[in-house]
Design a protein around this motif. Structure first.
Motif, short mmCIF file in Angstrom:
data_model
loop_
_atom_site.label_atom_id
_atom_site.label_comp_id
_atom_site.label_asym_id
_atom_site.label_seq_id
_atom_site.Cartn_x
_atom_site.Cartn_y
_atom_site.Cartn_z
N ILE A 26 0.87 -1.18 0.00
CA ILE A 26 0.00 0.00 0.00
C ILE A 26 0.91 1.22 0.00
CG2 ILE A 26 -1.70 1.33 1.31
CD1 ILE A 26 -2.75 -1.34 2.38
N ASN A 27 0.80 2.01 -1.06
CA ASN A 27 1.65 3.20 -1.23
C ASN A 27 0.73 4.35 -1.59
OD1 ASN A 27 3.71 4.98 -1.63
ND2 ASN A 27 4.63 3.92 -3.36
N SER A 28 0.48 5.26 -0.64
CA SER A 28 -0.57 6.24 -0.85
C SER A 28 -0.35 7.49 -0.02
CB SER A 28 -1.93 5.62 -0.50
OG SER A 28 -2.97 6.57 -0.56
N LEU A 29 -0.92 8.59 -0.49
CA LEU A 29 -1.01 9.79 0.32
C LEU A 29 -2.08 9.58 1.38
CD1 LEU A 29 -0.92 12.60 -2.41
CD2 LEU A 29 0.98 11.80 -1.00
N ALA A 30 -1.87 10.14 2.55
CA ALA A 30 -2.84 10.00 3.63
C ALA A 30 -4.18 10.62 3.24
CB ALA A 30 -2.31 10.65 4.90
N ALA A 31 -4.13 11.66 2.41
CA ALA A 31 -5.37 12.31 1.98
C ALA A 31 -6.25 11.38 1.16
CB ALA A 31 -5.04 13.56 1.17
N GLU A 79 -8.84 8.86 10.10
CA GLU A 79 -9.09 9.15 11.51
C GLU A 79 -8.14 8.37 12.42
OE1 GLU A 79 -11.12 11.39 12.88
OE2 GLU A 79 -11.46 12.08 10.83
N LEU A 80 -7.84 7.13 12.03
CA LEU A 80 -6.96 6.29 12.84
C LEU A 80 -5.55 6.87 12.92
CD1 LEU A 80 -6.59 3.55 14.35
CD2 LEU A 80 -5.96 2.56 12.15
N PHE A 81 -5.05 7.38 11.78
CA PHE A 81 -3.66 7.84 11.72
C PHE A 81 -3.50 9.35 11.85
CE2 PHE A 81 -3.48 3.84 9.14
CZ PHE A 81 -2.74 3.12 10.05
N LYS A 82 -4.60 10.08 11.99
CA LYS A 82 -4.54 11.54 12.09
C LYS A 82 -3.64 12.03 13.22
CE LYS A 82 -7.55 15.60 12.33
NZ LYS A 82 -8.97 16.06 12.40
N PRO A 83 -3.68 11.40 14.42
CA PRO A 83 -2.83 11.90 15.52
C PRO A 83 -1.33 11.82 15.25
CG PRO A 83 -4.54 10.44 16.36
CD PRO A 83 -4.53 10.29 14.87
N TYR A 84 -0.93 11.09 14.22
CA TYR A 84 0.49 10.85 13.99
C TYR A 84 1.05 11.65 12.82
CZ TYR A 84 -1.32 7.27 16.94
OH TYR A 84 -2.00 6.63 17.94
N ALA A 85 0.26 12.62 12.31
CA ALA A 85 0.72 13.58 11.30
C ALA A 85 1.26 12.89 10.04
CB ALA A 85 1.80 14.50 11.89
N ILE A 86 0.68 11.76 9.68
CA ILE A 86 1.13 11.02 8.49
C ILE A 86 0.59 11.69 7.23
CG2 ILE A 86 1.05 8.82 7.28
CD1 ILE A 86 0.69 7.48 10.01
N ARG A 87 1.48 12.01 6.30
CA ARG A 87 1.06 12.63 5.05
C ARG A 87 1.15 11.65 3.87
NH1 ARG A 87 3.81 18.56 5.12
NH2 ARG A 87 2.68 18.68 3.14
N ASP A 100 4.10 15.64 1.10
CA ASP A 100 3.17 14.74 0.41
C ASP A 100 3.89 13.98 -0.70
OD1 ASP A 100 1.05 15.63 1.98
OD2 ASP A 100 0.60 17.29 0.62
N ARG A 101 5.01 13.38 -0.36
CA ARG A 101 5.79 12.60 -1.34
C ARG A 101 5.61 11.12 -1.09
NH1 ARG A 101 10.42 9.87 -2.71
NH2 ARG A 101 10.95 9.51 -0.53
N GLU A 102 5.15 10.41 -2.13
CA GLU A 102 5.05 8.97 -2.03
C GLU A 102 6.39 8.34 -2.42
OE1 GLU A 102 1.23 7.38 -3.75
OE2 GLU A 102 1.06 9.46 -4.44
N TRP A 103 6.56 7.09 -2.08
CA TRP A 103 7.74 6.34 -2.50
C TRP A 103 7.52 5.86 -3.93
CZ3 TRP A 103 6.39 6.96 2.47
CH2 TRP A 103 7.40 7.16 3.40
N ASP A 104 8.56 5.98 -4.77
CA ASP A 104 8.39 5.56 -6.16
C ASP A 104 8.62 4.05 -6.30
OD1 ASP A 104 11.17 5.09 -6.33
OD2 ASP A 104 11.56 7.09 -7.10
N LYS A 105 8.45 3.56 -7.51
CA LYS A 105 8.53 2.11 -7.76
C LYS A 105 9.91 1.55 -7.45
CE LYS A 105 4.32 1.51 -9.12
NZ LYS A 105 3.37 0.72 -8.28
N THR A 106 10.96 2.32 -7.77
CA THR A 106 12.31 1.85 -7.48
C THR A 106 12.52 1.71 -5.98
OG1 THR A 106 13.17 2.92 -9.47
CG2 THR A 106 14.77 2.37 -7.75
N GLU A 107 12.08 2.70 -5.22
CA GLU A 107 12.20 2.64 -3.77
C GLU A 107 11.39 1.47 -3.20
OE1 GLU A 107 12.68 7.12 -2.14
OE2 GLU A 107 10.91 6.80 -3.37
N GLU A 108 10.21 1.28 -3.72
CA GLU A 108 9.37 0.18 -3.24
C GLU A 108 10.03 -1.17 -3.50
OE1 GLU A 108 4.78 -1.48 -3.69
OE2 GLU A 108 5.31 0.53 -4.41
#
Length: 326
Positions: free
Chosen positions: A244-249, A257-265, A290-298
């Motif tokens: 799962i590779n996604s922006l929190a938005a 709601e679950l991850f909101k307290p941890y400032a995950i973007r 708001d940077r996701e990990w790219d395919k190479t990083e994954e």
């Protein structure tokens, strides 16, 4: 006398023609340059000469360099980036600097600034030749090489940690190596277990945080997560070996709601699989952009998850052997 005068006039015309030819040659050379070229007065910062590549960027003669290049009303302050004029005046030597600028779309662009002093008869710097070379693509390629090297070094260090003989899997040492390599704000390992009612639970085993990032491991909410109640989407995807590779938005509302307290973007989660058995996951949070990990990083981080899976498998085998000897 008339003959002498005609000869002098002819010589003067030949001299003027040579000067004009030299001027045209210089203009031809400057206009052939694809990058901006300027001559700047170091005392009042006015542009005295500019080729067409420079003029295409709205730089005209007698405009100041700080107004033309930086949109300022006064000379640039030191600190944001070095001023090549001040450096040339100070050292009386040529300089090369890198500046980060914004284009008209607001995108970051890197330019290499070259400055060369022009001296008067007394050895004082009176003007500076300046030309700019766009190096954004080169910088990005260099950054990509550094990033790959960083990942490979982190993967190697993490793998070496897992190869050290010991009775327990070193989850914390592993995540301490792989978290920084992934340029994460926070990294963690969850291992699956069954609850008293048989429900599949993810239990956090280790966590690493970058400087300035609050840890979450002591918070009771994310210490144990129910795939059924808390993360049904994750449980389904991870069990199939998908990350799962996604922006929190873009998370579903329940997850936001679950991850909101941890400032995950942004977050990347990779399953730990042992012979098609979903045994847990490693996760990475980005809390600063708001940077996701790219395919190479994954791909690199999947390799790390595979190394961890092998270490868990070895530990399980050793436990079975020890149990059989009792």
């Amino acid at each position: 006398a008339n003959q002498k005068l005609r000869r002098e006039i002819s010589q003067r015309e030949e001299f003027q023609e040579k000067i004009q030819q030299q001027k045209e040659f210089l203009e031809t050379v400057l206009e052939s340059l694809s990058y901006p070229f300027y001559v700047i007065d170091v005392n009042d910062y006015t542009v005295k000469l500019a080729n067409s590549a420079a003029r295409s960027k709205s730089v005209t003669t007698d405009s100041t360099c700080f107004a033309a290049f930086h949109g300022r009303r006064e000379p640039c302050e030191t600190g944001r980036h070095e001023c090549p004029i001040e450096e040339v005046k100070r050292t009386k030597k040529a300089v090369i600097m890198e500046h980060l600028r914004k284009d008209k779309n607001g995108d970051a662009r890197y330019v290499e600034v070259h400055g060369y002093p022009i001296f008067d008869s007394r050895g004082n710097v009176v003007q500076m030749i300046k030309h700019l070379i766009e190096i954004t693509d080169r910088k990005r390629a260099e950054d990509e090489i550094k990033r790959r090297e960083q990942y490979l070094l982190g993967l190697n260090d993490a793998a070496q940690t897992l190869l050290i003989p010991r009775s327990l899997v070193p989850f914390q040492e592993f995540i301490d190596k792989i978290g920084p390599a992934a340029n994460a704000s926070r990294a963690y390992v969850f291992i699956n277990r069954r609850g008293s009612d048989g429900e599949l639970i993810a239990s956090r085993k280790a966590e690493w945080c970058a400087d300035g990032i609050d840890p979450t491991i002591d918070n009771p909410l994310p210490q144990d997560l129910s795939y059924k109640e808390d993360l049904p989407r994750w449980g389904e995807a991870l069990a199939r070996g998908k990350g799962i590779n996604s922006l929190a938005a873009d998370f579903p509302e329940r997850e936001r709601e679950l991850f909101k307290p941890y400032a995950i973007r942004a977050a990347l989660t990779i399953p730990i699989m042992i012979e098609n058995e979903f045994v847990g996951f490693i996760g990475f949070d980005n809390c600063v952009s708001d940077r996701e990990w790219d395919k190479t990083e994954e791909t690199f981080l999947r390799a790390a998850a595979n190394d961890l899976a092998q270490a868990i498998s070895r530990a399980r085998s050793e436990e079975k052997v020890l149990a059989s000897l009792k």
